[in-house]
Write a protein that holds these residues in place. Structure first.
Motif, PDB file in Angstrom:
ATOM      1  N   PRO A  28      -8.770   3.161  14.044  1.00  0.00           N
ATOM      2  CA  PRO A  28      -8.708   4.222  13.039  1.00  0.00           C
ATOM      3  C   PRO A  28      -9.959   5.094  13.039  1.00  0.00           C
ATOM      4  N   VAL A  29      -9.771   6.360  12.655  1.00  0.00           N
ATOM      5  CA  VAL A  29     -10.867   7.319  12.531  1.00  0.00           C
ATOM      6  C   VAL A  29     -10.659   8.094  11.238  1.00  0.00           C
ATOM      7  N   GLU A  30     -11.682   8.174  10.420  1.00  0.00           N
ATOM      8  CA  GLU A  30     -11.623   8.965   9.186  1.00  0.00           C
ATOM      9  C   GLU A  30     -11.286  10.413   9.505  1.00  0.00           C
ATOM     10  N   ALA A  31     -10.379  10.991   8.742  1.00  0.00           N
ATOM     11  CA  ALA A  31     -10.001  12.392   8.932  1.00  0.00           C
ATOM     12  C   ALA A  31     -10.186  13.161   7.629  1.00  0.00           C
ATOM     13  N   HIS A  32     -10.415  14.430   7.757  1.00  0.00           N
ATOM     14  CA  HIS A  32     -10.568  15.338   6.618  1.00  0.00           C
ATOM     15  C   HIS A  32      -9.503  16.424   6.755  1.00  0.00           C
ATOM     16  N   LYS A  33      -8.618  16.532   5.763  1.00  0.00           N
ATOM     17  CA  LYS A  33      -7.612  17.572   5.802  1.00  0.00           C
ATOM     18  C   LYS A  33      -8.248  18.868   5.338  1.00  0.00           C
ATOM     19  N   LEU A  34      -8.121  19.902   6.160  1.00  0.00           N
ATOM     20  CA  LEU A  34      -8.735  21.185   5.807  1.00  0.00           C
ATOM     21  C   LEU A  34      -7.735  22.091   5.110  1.00  0.00           C
ATOM     22  N   LEU A  85      -0.464   8.246  18.832  1.00  0.00           N
ATOM     23  CA  LEU A  85      -1.280   8.675  17.699  1.00  0.00           C
ATOM     24  C   LEU A  85      -0.496   8.581  16.407  1.00  0.00           C
ATOM     25  N   GLY A  86      -1.178   8.226  15.344  1.00  0.00           N
ATOM     26  CA  GLY A  86      -0.590   8.257  14.009  1.00  0.00           C
ATOM     27  C   GLY A  86      -1.544   8.961  13.070  1.00  0.00           C
ATOM     28  N   ILE A  87      -1.011   9.639  12.081  1.00  0.00           N
ATOM     29  CA  ILE A  87      -1.830  10.223  11.018  1.00  0.00           C
ATOM     30  C   ILE A  87      -1.263   9.735   9.699  1.00  0.00           C
ATOM     31  N   PHE A  88      -2.155   9.296   8.826  1.00  0.00           N
ATOM     32  CA  PHE A  88      -1.745   8.663   7.587  1.00  0.00           C
ATOM     33  C   PHE A  88      -2.498   9.208   6.390  1.00  0.00           C
ATOM     34  N   LYS A  89      -1.805   9.195   5.261  1.00  0.00           N
ATOM     35  CA  LYS A  89      -2.427   9.474   3.973  1.00  0.00           C
ATOM     36  C   LYS A  89      -2.238   8.223   3.128  1.00  0.00           C
ATOM     37  N   VAL A  90      -3.342   7.697   2.629  1.00  0.00           N
ATOM     38  CA  VAL A  90      -3.351   6.497   1.793  1.00  0.00           C
ATOM     39  C   VAL A  90      -4.244   6.801   0.587  1.00  0.00           C
ATOM     40  N   PRO A  91      -4.288   5.923  -0.400  1.00  0.00           N
ATOM     41  CA  PRO A  91      -5.202   6.166  -1.517  1.00  0.00           C
ATOM     42  C   PRO A  91      -6.650   6.205  -1.015  1.00  0.00           C
ATOM     43  N   PRO A  92      -7.454   7.170  -1.465  1.00  0.00           N
ATOM     44  CA  PRO A  92      -8.868   7.199  -1.063  1.00  0.00           C
ATOM     45  C   PRO A  92      -9.529   5.851  -1.385  1.00  0.00           C
ATOM     46  N   PHE A 118     -12.364  -1.167   8.308  1.00  0.00           N
ATOM     47  CA  PHE A 118     -12.263   0.299   8.231  1.00  0.00           C
ATOM     48  C   PHE A 118     -12.004   0.684   6.782  1.00  0.00           C
ATOM     49  N   ARG A 119     -12.674   1.734   6.336  1.00  0.00           N
ATOM     50  CA  ARG A 119     -12.484   2.249   4.979  1.00  0.00           C
ATOM     51  C   ARG A 119     -12.399   3.763   5.041  1.00  0.00           C
ATOM     52  N   THR A 120     -11.421   4.332   4.353  1.00  0.00           N
ATOM     53  CA  THR A 120     -11.299   5.781   4.310  1.00  0.00           C
ATOM     54  C   THR A 120     -11.707   6.303   2.939  1.00  0.00           C
ATOM     55  N   GLN A 121     -12.648   7.195   2.930  1.00  0.00           N
ATOM     56  CA  GLN A 121     -13.075   7.833   1.686  1.00  0.00           C
ATOM     57  C   GLN A 121     -12.138   8.974   1.312  1.00  0.00           C
ATOM     58  N   THR A 122     -11.625   9.679   2.313  1.00  0.00           N
ATOM     59  CA  THR A 122     -10.801  10.861   2.073  1.00  0.00           C
ATOM     60  C   THR A 122      -9.343  10.525   1.779  1.00  0.00           C
ATOM     61  N   GLY A 123      -8.898   9.356   2.237  1.00  0.00           N
ATOM     62  CA  GLY A 123      -7.495   8.992   2.110  1.00  0.00           C
ATOM     63  C   GLY A 123      -6.679   9.395   3.320  1.00  0.00           C
ATOM     64  N   TYR A 124      -7.307  10.032   4.307  1.00  0.00           N
ATOM     65  CA  TYR A 124      -6.624  10.425   5.548  1.00  0.00           C
ATOM     66  C   TYR A 124      -7.291   9.728   6.722  1.00  0.00           C
ATOM     67  N   PHE A 125      -6.479   9.275   7.670  1.00  0.00           N
ATOM     68  CA  PHE A 125      -7.071   8.750   8.898  1.00  0.00           C
ATOM     69  C   PHE A 125      -6.109   8.911  10.064  1.00  0.00           C
ATOM     70  N   LEU A 126      -6.707   9.035  11.243  1.00  0.00           N
ATOM     71  CA  LEU A 126      -5.978   9.066  12.505  1.00  0.00           C
ATOM     72  C   LEU A 126      -6.044   7.668  13.079  1.00  0.00           C
ATOM     73  N   PHE A 127      -4.970   7.232  13.708  1.00  0.00           N
ATOM     74  CA  PHE A 127      -4.970   5.927  14.358  1.00  0.00           C
ATOM     75  C   PHE A 127      -4.528   6.130  15.793  1.00  0.00           C
ATOM     76  N   THR A 135       0.827  -1.200   0.000  1.00  0.00           N
ATOM     77  CA  THR A 135       0.000   0.000   0.000  1.00  0.00           C
ATOM     78  C   THR A 135       0.864   1.252   0.000  1.00  0.00           C
ATOM     79  N   SER A 136       0.499   2.184  -0.850  1.00  0.00           N
ATOM     80  CA  SER A 136       1.173   3.480  -0.873  1.00  0.00           C
ATOM     81  C   SER A 136       0.661   4.291   0.323  1.00  0.00           C
ATOM     82  N   PHE A 137       1.560   4.756   1.180  1.00  0.00           N
ATOM     83  CA  PHE A 137       1.155   5.524   2.352  1.00  0.00           C
ATOM     84  C   PHE A 137       2.231   6.534   2.716  1.00  0.00           C
ATOM     85  N   VAL A 138       1.808   7.548   3.433  1.00  0.00           N
ATOM     86  CA  VAL A 138       2.700   8.488   4.096  1.00  0.00           C
ATOM     87  C   VAL A 138       2.155   8.603   5.497  1.00  0.00           C
ATOM     88  N   GLY A 139       3.025   8.550   6.504  1.00  0.00           N
ATOM     89  CA  GLY A 139       2.531   8.626   7.867  1.00  0.00           C
ATOM     90  C   GLY A 139       3.554   9.167   8.833  1.00  0.00           C
TER      91      GLY A 139
END
Length: 136
Positions: free
Chosen positions: A130-136, A102-109, A116-125, A92-96
């Motif tokens: 995991p919790v879906e996150a939205h980058k503002l 706590l961890g914060i990750f960006k993965v493919p949407p 767990f599924r992320t629609q935004t591609g960002y999540f907090l762990f 999986t392509s990720f940046v974290g």
């Protein structure tokens, strides 16, 4: 007049150096920013990631309406740590970035693992998962 031009040139150089420095943070630098989670259908700012020197720090709005003082230092996540945190053994392509709490990750949407599924591609762990996150 010459003094004004010198100040203007100095300011422009400082801005250029600052922009160059911001890009030297590796891929994790793209995680710098403010993240929100959905609460009762609305986005609520929760975590802010900042770069300080060679590490990242997290601030939050858990107990107050304003950003807290830096709560923890965070470091880039290696592939090995990613696999331990998420149990993902795919390529999986990720940046974290993460701390022990706590961890914060960006993965493919659309990425999903263990229900767990992320629609935004960002999540907090964190400890609760995991919790879906939205980058503002």
């Amino acid at each position: 007049m010459n003094t004004a031009l010198k100040w203007l040139a100095t300011g422009a150089c400082a801005m250029l150096l600052g922009a160059c420095g911001a890009s030297n943070g590796g891929p994790e630098a793209e995680l710098v920013g403010v993240y929100a989670v959905k609460q009762n259908g609305a986005l609520k700012e929760l975590v802010k990631i900042e770069r300080q020197g060679d590490h990242y720090v997290m601030r939050d709005k858990v107990r107050t309406p304003e950003w807290s003082e830096p709560k923890m230092q965070m470091q880039p996540v290696t592939r090995e740590r990613w696999s331990r945190i998420t149990t993902d053994t795919e390529n999986t392509s990720f940046v974290g970035i993460s701390s022990d709490q706590l961890g914060i990750f960006k993965v493919p949407p659309g990425w999903q693992k263990n229900g767990f599924r992320t629609q935004t591609g960002y999540f907090l762990f964190y400890s609760q998962g995991p919790v879906e996150a939205h980058k503002l």
